[in-house]
Design a protein around this motif. Structure first.
Motif, mmCIF file in Angstrom:
data_model
loop_
_atom_site.group_PDB
_atom_site.id
_atom_site.type_symbol
_atom_site.label_atom_id
_atom_site.label_comp_id
_atom_site.label_asym_id
_atom_site.label_seq_id
_atom_site.Cartn_x
_atom_site.Cartn_y
_atom_site.Cartn_z
ATOM 1 N N SER A 37 -10.666 8.612 -17.021
ATOM 2 C CA SER A 37 -10.198 8.408 -17.685
ATOM 3 C C SER A 37 -9.030 9.802 -18.526
ATOM 4 O O SER A 37 -8.276 9.488 -20.134
ATOM 5 C CB SER A 37 -11.788 8.665 -19.024
ATOM 6 N N GLU A 40 -10.981 12.190 -20.770
ATOM 7 C CA GLU A 40 -11.325 11.592 -22.448
ATOM 8 C C GLU A 40 -12.749 11.667 -22.493
ATOM 9 O O GLU A 40 -13.036 12.364 -21.197
ATOM 10 C CB GLU A 40 -10.588 10.985 -22.927
ATOM 11 N N ASP A 41 -13.643 11.414 -23.575
ATOM 12 C CA ASP A 41 -14.489 10.921 -23.421
ATOM 13 C C ASP A 41 -15.299 9.822 -23.273
ATOM 14 O O ASP A 41 -16.414 9.458 -23.106
ATOM 15 C CB ASP A 41 -15.348 11.844 -24.608
#
Length: 214
Positions: A37, A40-41
Protein backbone atom coordinates in the motif's frame (compact mmCIF):
# COMPACT_ATOMS: atom_id res chain seq x y z
CA UNK A 1 2.05 7.14 26.40
CA UNK A 2 2.40 3.42 27.11
CA UNK A 3 -1.21 2.78 26.08
CA UNK A 4 -0.56 4.51 22.79
CA UNK A 5 2.35 2.23 21.95
CA UNK A 6 0.47 -0.91 23.00
CA UNK A 7 -2.51 -0.20 20.74
CA UNK A 8 -1.06 -1.89 17.60
CA UNK A 9 -0.07 -4.93 19.67
CA UNK A 10 -3.58 -5.12 21.11
CA UNK A 11 -5.04 -4.93 17.60
CA UNK A 12 -2.68 -7.67 16.41
CA UNK A 13 -3.76 -9.84 19.34
CA UNK A 14 -7.43 -9.28 18.47
CA UNK A 15 -6.74 -10.22 14.85
CA UNK A 16 -4.84 -13.29 16.00
CA UNK A 17 -7.84 -14.49 17.99
CA UNK A 18 -10.21 -13.71 15.13
CA UNK A 19 -8.23 -15.32 12.30
CA UNK A 20 -5.97 -18.03 13.77
CA UNK A 21 -2.69 -16.36 12.78
CA UNK A 22 -0.13 -15.94 15.54
CA UNK A 23 0.70 -12.33 16.62
CA UNK A 24 4.10 -12.77 14.97
CA UNK A 25 2.48 -13.79 11.68
CA UNK A 26 0.13 -10.80 11.94
CA UNK A 27 3.19 -8.55 12.19
CA UNK A 28 4.66 -10.12 9.04
CA UNK A 29 1.36 -9.62 7.22
CA UNK A 30 1.23 -6.00 8.41
CA UNK A 31 4.71 -5.38 7.01
CA UNK A 32 3.62 -6.88 3.67
CA UNK A 33 0.41 -4.81 3.69
CA UNK A 34 2.40 -1.60 4.20
CA UNK A 35 4.78 -2.55 1.40
CA UNK A 36 1.93 -3.13 -1.04
CA UNK A 37 0.00 0.00 0.00
CA UNK A 38 3.06 2.28 0.01
CA UNK A 39 2.56 2.82 3.74
CA UNK A 40 -1.10 3.78 3.36
CA UNK A 41 -3.93 2.48 5.57
CA UNK A 42 -5.80 0.77 2.75
CA UNK A 43 -5.16 -1.34 -0.35
CA UNK A 44 -6.63 -0.89 -3.81
CA UNK A 45 -6.68 -3.34 -6.70
CA UNK A 46 -3.78 -1.61 -8.46
CA UNK A 47 -1.56 -2.20 -5.43
CA UNK A 48 -1.65 -5.94 -6.15
CA UNK A 49 0.25 -5.31 -9.38
CA UNK A 50 3.38 -5.15 -7.21
CA UNK A 51 3.11 -8.87 -6.43
CA UNK A 52 5.42 -10.49 -8.98
CA UNK A 53 4.22 -14.03 -8.19
CA UNK A 54 0.76 -13.08 -9.44
CA UNK A 55 1.92 -11.77 -12.80
CA UNK A 56 1.81 -15.15 -14.58
CA UNK A 57 -0.92 -16.76 -12.49
CA UNK A 58 -3.78 -17.90 -14.78
CA UNK A 59 -6.40 -16.90 -12.17
CA UNK A 60 -4.70 -13.64 -11.20
CA UNK A 61 -7.86 -11.56 -11.66
CA UNK A 62 -9.97 -13.90 -9.51
CA UNK A 63 -7.36 -13.90 -6.73
CA UNK A 64 -7.22 -10.11 -6.61
CA UNK A 65 -11.00 -9.75 -6.70
CA UNK A 66 -11.28 -12.19 -3.78
CA UNK A 67 -9.71 -9.56 -1.51
CA UNK A 68 -12.44 -7.06 -2.40
CA UNK A 69 -15.36 -9.50 -2.24
CA UNK A 70 -17.50 -8.89 0.87
CA UNK A 71 -18.47 -12.56 0.96
CA UNK A 72 -14.94 -13.37 2.10
CA UNK A 73 -15.00 -11.15 5.22
CA UNK A 74 -17.13 -13.63 7.24
CA UNK A 75 -19.88 -11.03 7.70
CA UNK A 76 -22.67 -12.52 5.55
CA UNK A 77 -22.38 -9.55 3.20
CA UNK A 78 -22.44 -9.40 -0.60
CA UNK A 79 -20.99 -7.06 -3.19
CA UNK A 80 -17.49 -5.61 -3.43
CA UNK A 81 -15.46 -2.72 -2.09
CA UNK A 82 -12.96 -0.38 -3.77
CA UNK A 83 -10.34 -0.55 -1.03
CA UNK A 84 -9.62 -2.77 1.96
CA UNK A 85 -8.27 -2.23 5.45
CA UNK A 86 -5.51 -4.27 7.05
CA UNK A 87 -8.10 -6.24 9.02
CA UNK A 88 -9.98 -7.19 5.84
CA UNK A 89 -6.67 -8.15 4.22
CA UNK A 90 -5.82 -10.48 7.12
CA UNK A 91 -9.29 -12.05 7.19
CA UNK A 92 -9.03 -12.93 3.49
CA UNK A 93 -5.50 -14.25 3.98
CA UNK A 94 -6.76 -16.45 6.83
CA UNK A 95 -8.61 -18.57 4.26
CA UNK A 96 -5.12 -19.82 3.32
CA UNK A 97 -4.23 -21.02 6.81
CA UNK A 98 -3.10 -24.67 6.68
CA UNK A 99 -5.46 -27.16 8.31
CA UNK A 100 -3.76 -28.55 11.46
CA UNK A 101 -3.26 -32.31 11.51
CA UNK A 102 -3.37 -32.48 15.30
CA UNK A 103 -5.37 -30.90 18.14
CA UNK A 104 -8.45 -30.58 15.97
CA UNK A 105 -11.59 -32.69 15.74
CA UNK A 106 -12.75 -34.17 12.46
CA UNK A 107 -15.72 -31.80 12.57
CA UNK A 108 -13.47 -28.75 12.98
CA UNK A 109 -11.18 -29.94 10.18
CA UNK A 110 -14.15 -30.46 7.87
CA UNK A 111 -15.46 -26.98 8.69
CA UNK A 112 -12.11 -25.45 7.73
CA UNK A 113 -12.01 -27.48 4.52
CA UNK A 114 -15.55 -26.37 3.65
CA UNK A 115 -14.62 -22.74 4.31
CA UNK A 116 -11.62 -23.00 1.98
CA UNK A 117 -13.80 -24.51 -0.75
CA UNK A 118 -16.44 -21.79 -0.25
CA UNK A 119 -13.70 -19.20 -0.73
CA UNK A 120 -12.55 -20.97 -3.90
CA UNK A 121 -16.15 -21.22 -5.12
CA UNK A 122 -16.70 -17.49 -4.54
CA UNK A 123 -13.63 -16.71 -6.62
CA UNK A 124 -15.33 -18.20 -9.67
CA UNK A 125 -18.92 -17.25 -8.89
CA UNK A 126 -18.10 -13.77 -10.15
CA UNK A 127 -21.69 -12.55 -10.52
CA UNK A 128 -22.67 -13.83 -7.04
CA UNK A 129 -25.64 -15.84 -8.33
CA UNK A 130 -24.75 -18.99 -6.38
CA UNK A 131 -23.46 -20.91 -9.41
CA UNK A 132 -20.36 -21.10 -11.58
CA UNK A 133 -20.33 -22.13 -15.23
CA UNK A 134 -18.94 -25.50 -16.30
CA UNK A 135 -16.05 -23.88 -18.12
CA UNK A 136 -15.10 -21.94 -14.99
CA UNK A 137 -15.36 -25.13 -12.95
CA UNK A 138 -13.20 -27.09 -15.40
CA UNK A 139 -10.55 -24.39 -15.11
CA UNK A 140 -10.57 -24.68 -11.29
CA UNK A 141 -10.09 -28.46 -11.36
CA UNK A 142 -7.41 -28.28 -14.04
CA UNK A 143 -5.42 -25.71 -12.06
CA UNK A 144 -5.68 -27.66 -8.79
CA UNK A 145 -4.50 -30.88 -10.44
CA UNK A 146 -1.71 -29.44 -12.59
CA UNK A 147 -0.24 -27.37 -9.74
CA UNK A 148 0.14 -30.46 -7.57
CA UNK A 149 3.02 -31.61 -9.80
CA UNK A 150 1.88 -35.22 -9.57
CA UNK A 151 0.44 -35.32 -13.09
CA UNK A 152 1.09 -33.53 -16.35
CA UNK A 153 -0.98 -30.63 -17.67
CA UNK A 154 -2.57 -32.67 -20.47
CA UNK A 155 -3.62 -35.38 -18.01
CA UNK A 156 -5.01 -32.73 -15.69
CA UNK A 157 -6.97 -31.26 -18.60
CA UNK A 158 -8.45 -34.66 -19.45
CA UNK A 159 -9.50 -35.26 -15.85
CA UNK A 160 -10.98 -31.76 -15.67
CA UNK A 161 -13.01 -32.38 -18.85
CA UNK A 162 -14.40 -35.58 -17.34
CA UNK A 163 -15.10 -33.84 -14.03
CA UNK A 164 -17.00 -31.10 -15.85
CA UNK A 165 -19.35 -33.64 -17.42
CA UNK A 166 -19.63 -35.67 -14.23
CA UNK A 167 -20.81 -32.77 -12.12
CA UNK A 168 -23.36 -31.79 -14.74
CA UNK A 169 -24.71 -35.33 -14.86
CA UNK A 170 -25.47 -35.16 -11.13
CA UNK A 171 -28.53 -33.04 -11.84
CA UNK A 172 -29.39 -33.43 -15.52
CA UNK A 173 -28.27 -36.95 -16.39
CA UNK A 174 -25.72 -38.01 -19.00
CA UNK A 175 -24.37 -35.12 -21.06
CA UNK A 176 -22.29 -34.65 -24.18
CA UNK A 177 -19.37 -32.19 -24.25
CA UNK A 178 -21.35 -29.63 -26.28
CA UNK A 179 -24.52 -29.78 -24.18
CA UNK A 180 -25.55 -26.67 -22.29
CA UNK A 181 -25.68 -26.61 -18.50
CA UNK A 182 -26.66 -23.50 -16.56
CA UNK A 183 -24.24 -23.81 -13.66
CA UNK A 184 -22.77 -25.61 -10.64
CA UNK A 185 -24.02 -25.01 -7.12
CA UNK A 186 -21.79 -25.06 -4.06
CA UNK A 187 -23.17 -28.45 -2.98
CA UNK A 188 -22.16 -29.95 -6.34
CA UNK A 189 -18.79 -28.21 -6.03
CA UNK A 190 -18.24 -29.95 -2.67
CA UNK A 191 -19.12 -33.37 -4.10
CA UNK A 192 -16.85 -33.19 -7.10
CA UNK A 193 -13.86 -31.91 -5.07
CA UNK A 194 -14.33 -34.31 -2.16
CA UNK A 195 -11.11 -36.18 -3.04
CA UNK A 196 -8.99 -33.08 -3.71
CA UNK A 197 -6.63 -32.25 -0.84
CA UNK A 198 -7.44 -28.56 -0.78
CA UNK A 199 -5.62 -28.30 2.57
CA UNK A 200 -2.24 -28.87 0.88
CA UNK A 201 -2.92 -26.83 -2.26
CA UNK A 202 -4.27 -23.64 -0.73
CA UNK A 203 -2.14 -22.34 2.13
CA UNK A 204 0.15 -19.52 3.17
CA UNK A 205 3.82 -20.10 4.01
CA UNK A 206 5.85 -17.91 6.37
CA UNK A 207 9.63 -17.90 5.94
CA UNK A 208 12.37 -15.42 6.81
CA UNK A 209 9.92 -12.74 7.95
CA UNK A 210 8.03 -12.95 4.68
CA UNK A 211 4.86 -14.66 3.49
CA UNK A 212 3.81 -16.36 0.27
CA UNK A 213 0.64 -18.02 -0.99
CA UNK A 214 0.89 -21.65 -2.18
Amino acid sequence: MGALFSAPDDHFQDLSEKTGFSPEQIQILHKRFKQLSNDEDSLRRDDFNNITDLACNPIRTQIIEAFFDKRNYRQNAVGSVEEISFEQFVIVMSHFLPVPLHNMTEEQRERMRREKLRFLFNMHDTDNDGTITLEEYKHVVEELLSRSGAIGKETAKGIADAAMLEVASITVGRMNPDDFYEGITFDHFLKILKDIEIETKMHIRFQNNACALC
